[in-house]
Write an enzyme that holds these catalytic residues in place. Structure first.
Site, PDB file in Angstrom:
ATOM      1  N   GLN A  27      -9.757   9.329  -5.275  1.00 24.71           N
ATOM      2  CA  GLN A  27      -9.516   9.949  -3.993  1.00 24.71           C
ATOM      3  C   GLN A  27     -10.661  10.897  -3.127  1.00 24.71           C
ATOM      4  OE1 GLN A  27      -6.034  10.757  -1.906  1.00 24.71           O
ATOM      5  NE2 GLN A  27      -8.040  10.828  -0.740  1.00 24.71           N
ATOM      6  N   HIS A  56       1.472   5.451  -2.117  1.00 22.85           N
ATOM      7  CA  HIS A  56       0.930   6.714  -2.931  1.00 22.85           C
ATOM      8  C   HIS A  56       1.947   7.356  -3.708  1.00 22.85           C
ATOM      9  CE1 HIS A  56      -3.337   6.702  -1.366  1.00 22.85           C
ATOM     10  NE2 HIS A  56      -2.604   5.975  -0.324  1.00 22.85           N
ATOM     11  N   ASP A  63       2.130   3.133   2.993  1.00 19.80           N
ATOM     12  CA  ASP A  63       1.403   4.226   2.789  1.00 19.80           C
ATOM     13  C   ASP A  63       1.924   5.768   2.113  1.00 19.80           C
ATOM     14  OD1 ASP A  63      -1.280   5.388   2.085  1.00 19.80           O
ATOM     15  OD2 ASP A  63      -1.876   5.425   4.392  1.00 19.80           O
ATOM     16  N   HIS A 101      -9.238   1.703   0.066  1.00 24.27           N
ATOM     17  CA  HIS A 101      -9.156   2.605   1.458  1.00 24.27           C
ATOM     18  C   HIS A 101     -10.655   2.275   2.038  1.00 24.27           C
ATOM     19  CE1 HIS A 101      -5.805   3.990  -0.717  1.00 24.27           C
ATOM     20  NE2 HIS A 101      -5.513   4.993   0.612  1.00 24.27           N
ATOM     21  N   HIS A 117       0.879  -1.096   0.025  1.00 27.94           N
ATOM     22  CA  HIS A 117      -0.045   0.047   0.135  1.00 27.94           C
ATOM     23  C   HIS A 117       0.759   1.240   0.074  1.00 27.94           C
ATOM     24  CE1 HIS A 117      -3.865   2.273   0.990  1.00 27.94           C
ATOM     25  NE2 HIS A 117      -3.050   3.072   1.044  1.00 27.94           N
ATOM     26  N   GLU A 128     -11.223   4.251   7.003  1.00 28.91           N
ATOM     27  CA  GLU A 128     -10.045   4.941   7.615  1.00 28.91           C
ATOM     28  C   GLU A 128     -10.508   6.094   8.465  1.00 28.91           C
ATOM     29  OE1 GLU A 128      -6.917   6.559   4.810  1.00 28.91           O
ATOM     30  OE2 GLU A 128      -5.488   6.764   6.408  1.00 28.91           O
TER      31      GLU A 128
HETATM   32 FE   FE2 Z   1      -3.547   5.124   1.342  1.00 32.49          FE
END
Ligand code: FE2
Length: 428
Positions: free
Chosen positions: A152, A59, A309, A210, A57, A213
């Site tokens: 997102q 970005h 992440d 996701h 995971h 979260e």
């Molecule tokens: Fe993430």
């Protein structure tokens, strides 16, 4: 005649004094006392050889952008998302490519062999998608990069997100992403999960959302994700990333939820560094930790992999592509302190994450790809404790990164000697 032989290695399963021979990019033998010749021979000197680290995971479209266009003042997830929205409007394809390639260099130097990166599709120009598809191709000789189409701003909340997500998949993005807790309502969140899982089923793709979260114990999109996985026959192909709301959920509800997750074979990807940094921000004291229920999910039989992440981006100002740092944080926050638990944390950043990503030929047995990392430690637990130096990173039987052993020359009264941090080894 082999291409490479590593002599006298310790392996993650506890074997000692093992030789590993490589030929044509694959592991040809894992035995003791190999006497054949090779183009290169590395003496592991009893140090640990592992399959490469796997980050399930990340970005990569945002990494190494810290401070651009400004810093995250509150430190919250939501300000990070807003800040990222500002950066998206001004960054170019070349900006993203340059940062991503620099991060890939760093990742390789730290022994990472595969990364699953989310890429934001809420951008009509698909800047991040274009950039990371290019990067995926450029780094393929030395790093497996898997891309997740990540809406997102919410696949339903953002008016063009669904169209852009489908465009990204058409261009070759590998996995379907989502962010149900960011949709406008719980109902929209559940609807987004249904629609996205259907897309994955229709296209034969994996899913990694996701999911929840949040510190809100009523954020239960993992329930819908689990149900849709079961309904659509996606067992083993779906991962829930973060799952932080499970930390705050009622125990009775969790006692129903986890068996359903097991039935659907949903994988779990906590991100310990980010979860401990971002969750609990609205608490006074005591502050919740926000890491999902790692030992409970593992003990129920689910595959759990730790992700990193973020590194130096709108959400997290720290990080250095060190999956041993990730494992250490997961270990501490999850109070995974028994010998077996600590050794398992090493699996969470290697074999478990490889399984979640569906990597083929991953491992240290004959026939696997000759991808390995030689660590200045003698066991997985010691590797985590020491954040061990990466002595050699090997890809397809060739050394692609190398470090000298870190030995401190001590000059103390009566104690002049070299200090190797890996010399102290508790017996397992
Ligand atoms: Fe993430």
């Amino acid at each position: 005649m082999f291409d490479l032989i590593i002599k006298n290695a310790s392996l993650p399963d506890g074997q000692k004094g093992v030789d590993i021979a490589c030929k044509n990019g694959a592991i040809a033998a894992v035995e003791t006392g190999i006497t054949a010749e090779a183009s290169e021979i590395i003496d592991a000197a009893g140090y640990l050889v592992s399959p490469p680290f796997v980050d399930p995971h990340f970005h990569m479209d945002a990494t190494l952008s810290l401070g651009s266009p400004r810093m995250n003042v509150s430190g919250t997830l939501l300000e990070g998302i807003a800040l990222w929205g500002e950066l998206k409007q001004i960054q170019t394809v070349d900006d993203v490519i340059n940062r991503a390639l620099r991060y890939c260099d760093l990742a390789v130097s730290m022994g990472i062999g595969a990364i699953r990166s989310h890429v934001d599709v809420c951008d009509d120009s698909l800047t991040g998608v274009q950039a990371l598809l290019d990067v995926r191709q450029q780094v393929a000789p030395y790093l497996d990069l898997q891309l997740v189409a990540f809406p997102q701003d919410g696949v339903l909340r953002d008016p063009t997100a669904m169209t852009n997500l489908l465009r990204a998949l058409d261009k070759g993005v590998d996995v379907v992403g989502g962010i149900p807790h960011f949709e406008r309502t719980m109902a929209d969140g559940a609807d987004s999960v249904r629609q996205l899982c259907q897309i994955a089923a229709d296209r034969g793709l994996m899913v990694d959302m996701h999911c929840d979260e949040s510190d809100d114990p009523l954020s239960r999109h993992i329930e819908t994700l689990t149900y849709e996985t079961q309904r659509l026959g996606l067992q083993g192909r779906v991962a829930g990333s973060h799952l932080t709301s499970m930390h705050s959920m009622d125990n009775y509800y969790v006692s129903k939820l986890i068996p359903l997750m097991v039935e659907a074979q949903v994988h779990a990807i906590p991100n310990p560094l980010i979860n401990i940094m971002l969750q609990g921000r609205h608490d006074s004291y005591p502050k919740r930790r926000g890491q999902t229920r790692v030992p409970e999910l593992r003990d129920a039989g689910l595959t759990v992999g730790f992700g990193s992440d973020c590194v130096m981006d709108p959400w997290y100002s720290m990080g250095r592509a060190d999956m041993l740092d990730v494992a250490s944080m997961g270990l501490h926050v999850g109070q995974l302190s028994s010998r077996a638990d600590m050794a398992w944390c090493f699996e969470a950043v290697t074999t478990n994450s490889a399984q979640i990503m569906g990597l083929e030929n991953y491992g240290l047995t004959k026939g696997c790809a000759a991808n390995m990392v030689l660590l200045q430690a003698r066991s997985p637990i010691e590797a985590i404790r020491l954040r061990a130096n990466r002595l050699a990173v090997i890809r397809k039987g060739a050394v692609i990164a190398r470090n000298q052993p870190q030995v401190t020359e001590l000059n103390l009264p009566g104690r002049q000697s070299g200090l190797d941090p890996a010399d102290y080894n508790p017996s397992d």
